[in-house]
Motif scaffolding. Sequence first.
Motif, mmCIF file in Angstrom:
data_model
loop_
_atom_site.group_PDB
_atom_site.id
_atom_site.type_symbol
_atom_site.label_atom_id
_atom_site.label_comp_id
_atom_site.label_asym_id
_atom_site.label_seq_id
_atom_site.Cartn_x
_atom_site.Cartn_y
_atom_site.Cartn_z
ATOM 1 N N LEU A 158 61.420 -40.871 -11.355
ATOM 2 C CA LEU A 158 62.513 -41.449 -12.155
ATOM 3 C C LEU A 158 63.595 -42.120 -11.310
ATOM 4 C CD1 LEU A 158 62.831 -38.903 -15.106
ATOM 5 C CD2 LEU A 158 61.160 -40.697 -14.719
ATOM 6 N N CYS A 159 63.247 -42.461 -10.076
ATOM 7 C CA CYS A 159 64.124 -43.298 -9.250
ATOM 8 C C CYS A 159 63.703 -44.759 -9.455
ATOM 9 C CB CYS A 159 63.962 -42.953 -7.779
ATOM 10 S SG CYS A 159 64.611 -41.316 -7.364
ATOM 11 N N ILE A 160 64.554 -45.686 -9.055
ATOM 12 C CA ILE A 160 64.235 -47.113 -9.214
ATOM 13 C C ILE A 160 62.858 -47.398 -8.601
ATOM 14 C CG2 ILE A 160 65.383 -47.871 -7.068
ATOM 15 C CD1 ILE A 160 66.428 -50.294 -8.750
ATOM 16 N N ASP A 161 62.049 -48.189 -9.310
ATOM 17 C CA ASP A 161 60.711 -48.499 -8.834
ATOM 18 C C ASP A 161 60.813 -49.621 -7.789
ATOM 19 O OD1 ASP A 161 58.109 -49.163 -8.399
ATOM 20 O OD2 ASP A 161 57.538 -49.213 -10.517
ATOM 21 N N ALA A 162 60.719 -49.223 -6.532
ATOM 22 C CA ALA A 162 60.945 -50.179 -5.441
ATOM 23 C C ALA A 162 59.972 -51.361 -5.510
ATOM 24 C CB ALA A 162 60.847 -49.466 -4.098
ATOM 25 N N GLU A 163 58.778 -51.108 -6.077
ATOM 26 C CA GLU A 163 57.773 -52.176 -6.187
ATOM 27 C C GLU A 163 58.241 -53.289 -7.123
ATOM 28 O OE1 GLU A 163 55.118 -52.354 -4.476
ATOM 29 O OE2 GLU A 163 55.162 -50.347 -3.584
ATOM 30 N N GLN A 164 59.146 -52.969 -8.022
ATOM 31 C CA GLN A 164 59.551 -53.955 -9.036
ATOM 32 C C GLN A 164 60.864 -54.658 -8.692
ATOM 33 O OE1 GLN A 164 59.023 -53.129 -13.210
ATOM 34 N NE2 GLN A 164 57.921 -51.260 -12.754
ATOM 35 N N ILE A 165 61.432 -54.330 -7.539
ATOM 36 C CA ILE A 165 62.754 -54.892 -7.229
ATOM 37 C C ILE A 165 62.682 -56.393 -6.932
ATOM 38 C CG2 ILE A 165 64.629 -54.883 -5.510
ATOM 39 C CD1 ILE A 165 64.399 -51.839 -5.413
ATOM 40 N N THR A 166 61.730 -56.782 -6.094
ATOM 41 C CA THR A 166 61.747 -58.171 -5.599
ATOM 42 C C THR A 166 61.669 -59.197 -6.732
ATOM 43 O OG1 THR A 166 59.434 -57.899 -5.114
ATOM 44 C CG2 THR A 166 60.915 -57.832 -3.238
ATOM 45 N N GLN A 167 60.937 -58.850 -7.807
ATOM 46 C CA GLN A 167 60.816 -59.835 -8.890
ATOM 47 C C GLN A 167 62.132 -60.047 -9.639
ATOM 48 O OE1 GLN A 167 57.642 -57.375 -10.119
ATOM 49 N NE2 GLN A 167 58.414 -57.053 -12.184
ATOM 50 N N SER A 168 63.118 -59.172 -9.389
ATOM 51 C CA SER A 168 64.420 -59.350 -10.052
ATOM 52 C C SER A 168 65.455 -60.002 -9.137
ATOM 53 C CB SER A 168 64.961 -57.997 -10.515
ATOM 54 O OG SER A 168 64.136 -57.473 -11.512
ATOM 55 N N ILE A 169 65.071 -60.288 -7.916
ATOM 56 C CA ILE A 169 66.030 -60.885 -6.978
ATOM 57 C C ILE A 169 66.187 -62.390 -7.263
ATOM 58 C CG2 ILE A 169 66.450 -61.430 -4.522
ATOM 59 C CD1 ILE A 169 65.093 -58.773 -3.837
ATOM 60 N N THR A 170 67.450 -62.835 -7.339
ATOM 61 C CA THR A 170 67.727 -64.272 -7.513
ATOM 62 C C THR A 170 68.710 -64.685 -6.408
ATOM 63 O OG1 THR A 170 69.736 -63.988 -8.827
ATOM 64 C CG2 THR A 170 67.653 -63.944 -10.039
ATOM 65 N N LYS B 298 71.645 -65.065 -6.775
ATOM 66 C CA LYS B 298 72.937 -64.416 -7.048
ATOM 67 C C LYS B 298 72.944 -62.937 -6.669
ATOM 68 C CE LYS B 298 75.092 -67.109 -10.590
ATOM 69 N NZ LYS B 298 75.572 -67.159 -11.948
ATOM 70 N N THR B 299 71.787 -62.415 -6.305
ATOM 71 C CA THR B 299 71.726 -60.982 -5.996
ATOM 72 C C THR B 299 72.509 -60.682 -4.717
ATOM 73 O OG1 THR B 299 69.496 -61.010 -6.891
ATOM 74 C CG2 THR B 299 70.157 -59.025 -5.713
ATOM 75 N N LYS B 300 73.314 -59.625 -4.796
ATOM 76 C CA LYS B 300 74.122 -59.265 -3.622
ATOM 77 C C LYS B 300 73.853 -57.826 -3.159
ATOM 78 C CE LYS B 300 77.943 -60.475 -1.178
ATOM 79 N NZ LYS B 300 79.285 -60.959 -1.310
ATOM 80 N N VAL B 301 73.643 -56.937 -4.136
ATOM 81 C CA VAL B 301 73.561 -55.511 -3.795
ATOM 82 C C VAL B 301 72.368 -54.870 -4.506
ATOM 83 C CG1 VAL B 301 74.752 -53.272 -4.085
ATOM 84 C CG2 VAL B 301 76.083 -55.301 -3.476
ATOM 85 N N ILE B 302 71.741 -53.897 -3.842
ATOM 86 C CA ILE B 302 70.795 -53.005 -4.524
ATOM 87 C C ILE B 302 71.458 -51.631 -4.574
ATOM 88 C CG2 ILE B 302 68.492 -51.975 -4.547
ATOM 89 C CD1 ILE B 302 67.447 -54.348 -3.022
ATOM 90 N N LEU B 303 71.473 -51.045 -5.780
ATOM 91 C CA LEU B 303 72.183 -49.778 -5.973
ATOM 92 C C LEU B 303 71.213 -48.710 -6.523
ATOM 93 C CD1 LEU B 303 75.668 -49.590 -7.817
ATOM 94 C CD2 LEU B 303 74.266 -47.656 -7.160
ATOM 95 N N PRO B 304 70.471 -48.061 -5.635
ATOM 96 C CA PRO B 304 69.543 -47.024 -6.109
ATOM 97 C C PRO B 304 70.290 -45.730 -6.454
ATOM 98 C CG PRO B 304 69.365 -47.268 -3.728
ATOM 99 C CD PRO B 304 70.407 -48.241 -4.174
ATOM 100 N N VAL B 305 69.738 -44.963 -7.382
ATOM 101 C CA VAL B 305 70.313 -43.671 -7.787
ATOM 102 C C VAL B 305 69.292 -42.583 -7.449
ATOM 103 C CG1 VAL B 305 71.158 -42.304 -9.756
ATOM 104 C CG2 VAL B 305 71.515 -44.797 -9.719
ATOM 105 N N HIS B 306 69.699 -41.606 -6.682
ATOM 106 C CA HIS B 306 68.772 -40.513 -6.333
ATOM 107 C C HIS B 306 68.714 -39.557 -7.516
ATOM 108 C CE1 HIS B 306 68.689 -42.105 -2.327
ATOM 109 N NE2 HIS B 306 69.992 -41.996 -2.220
ATOM 110 N N PHE B 307 67.791 -39.805 -8.406
ATOM 111 C CA PHE B 307 67.799 -39.162 -9.721
ATOM 112 C C PHE B 307 67.492 -37.663 -9.647
ATOM 113 C CE2 PHE B 307 66.399 -38.009 -13.916
ATOM 114 C CZ PHE B 307 67.309 -38.657 -14.718
ATOM 115 N N GLY B 308 68.445 -36.865 -10.108
ATOM 116 C CA GLY B 308 68.279 -35.407 -10.087
ATOM 117 C C GLY B 308 68.335 -34.835 -8.674
ATOM 118 N N GLY B 309 68.627 -35.690 -7.695
ATOM 119 C CA GLY B 309 68.668 -35.257 -6.300
ATOM 120 C C GLY B 309 67.423 -35.687 -5.526
#
Length: 361
Positions: A109-121, A123-134
Motif C-alpha cells: 500500500l505504498c506508492i507503486d514506484a513502477e507507475q510513477i514515470t508515466q505521471s511525470i510531466t 511540471k513535475t517537481k517533487v515525489i512525495l512517497p508515504v511509508h504506509f503504516g510504517g
Amino acid sequence: MTKKIKLFDPSIDQSEEKAIIKVLQSKFWASGSGTGNVKIFENKFKKYVGSTDCVAVNSGTSALNLALSLMDIKNKEVIVPSLTFVSTIHAIKLNGGKPIFVDVDEKNLCIDAEQITQSITDKTKVILPVHFGGMPCDLSKIKKICKDYDLTRIEDAAHASGSTYKNQKIGKHSSAVCFSFHPVKNLAMPTGGLISLNGKSSKKFKKILESRRWCGITNRHDSFYDVQEMGWNYYMNEFSAAIGIIQLKKLDKLNIKRKKIAKLYSKKINLEQKMIFDENCSYHLYWIRVKNRNQFRKKMNQIGIETGIHYRPVHTFSMYKTNSHLPVTEKVGNEIVSIPIHPNLSNDQIYKIIDAVNEFS
Ligand SMILES: Cc1ncc(COP(=O)(O)O)c(C=O)c1O
C-alpha cells in the motif's frame, strides 16, 4: 465487564509524568527560538536517524507544509499516493502545487514506484512517497527516478518513526523527511512533528525552517530581530519535547513489541489480504482487507475491539475529486480496516483479536 481494546494507546510510565511536572514547574513552557528540550530532542532525533539536521515543529502537518515550502512548488506538480491522511495533500495545495495521484502497490500500500514515470510531466517537481503504516516505500527505485528526471524527494514518514530501509533509519534518505508525533504515533507526544534534513542544502534549509516555524523571525539578538518573509506559529512546545525525549529512548523497544504482534498477525490471521511481515516496518498500523467492512467492524466493536479506517482515499473527497482512476487505491479504500497493534496489548488481547478477525471476516 472486560476492558475495551483500544485501537491506539500511547505507552507511558512514570518517566513521562516526571518530565511533564518538571517542565510545568520550570514555567518555561514554550519558546519560538527552539531552545531547551526542543533543541535536545532535535539533536537526539538527528543522532537516532543519522541525518544532517532536524527541525522540530508542532505537527506532522506543519512539517509537510514547511518542507514543501522549501521547494517552490507553485504551479508545479507533486506526485503522491491518494491513500494517505488528507494533510499530505493539503500541504501541497497550501504551497500552490498540484497533487498528481499515483496508485499504490497492492502488496504494501505504498506508492507503486513502477507507475510513477508515466505521471511525470515537465511540471513535475517533487515525489512525495508515504511509508504506509510504517512500511518503507521502494526508495531505491524512487531515488533513481528522482535522479533521472531531476526531481526532489520529500518523504511523509508520519507512520515511520523507527522504520528502516537498507539498514538505515527512515529520516536519512531524502532532502526532507517529515515525521508526526501525534499521540497515536509510535513516538507519541501531545502534538508534534519534525523535518529531518539531508544533503548539501541541509544547513541552509535548517535556517529557513527555523525562521518559518516562528513567524519569519530571523537574525535575533536579545529582543531585536528582523522579519524578511512569511512564517507561521509552528514551533514545538517544551512539554511535547520533554515527552519526546523519553519516548525516543524507548522507541526501538516499543517497535520490537509491535513487530512481534505483526509477525503473529501475519501468521495466524486467515485472510489473504493483510499486511505482510517485514523487519524494516515499525507497524504504526496493521491493516487487513475485508469485504463486508461495516458488518465486520460492528461485530468487532460489539465484543470490545476498536478498529479504524486508514484511509478514505483523498481523491474521493469533494475537495480533491479528479478524473484519476486508481483501481488498487479505490478497491483498498472500500475494504481496508486497521486493527489494534500497540505495545500495550496483552497476549490474551492479541489472541482475542486474531480469533475475532478469523471469525468475523
Ligand atoms: C500519513 C500522514 N501524514 C501526515 C499526518 C499529519 O500528522 P499530524 O497529525 O501530526 O499533523 C498524518 C497524521 O495522522 C499521517 O497519518
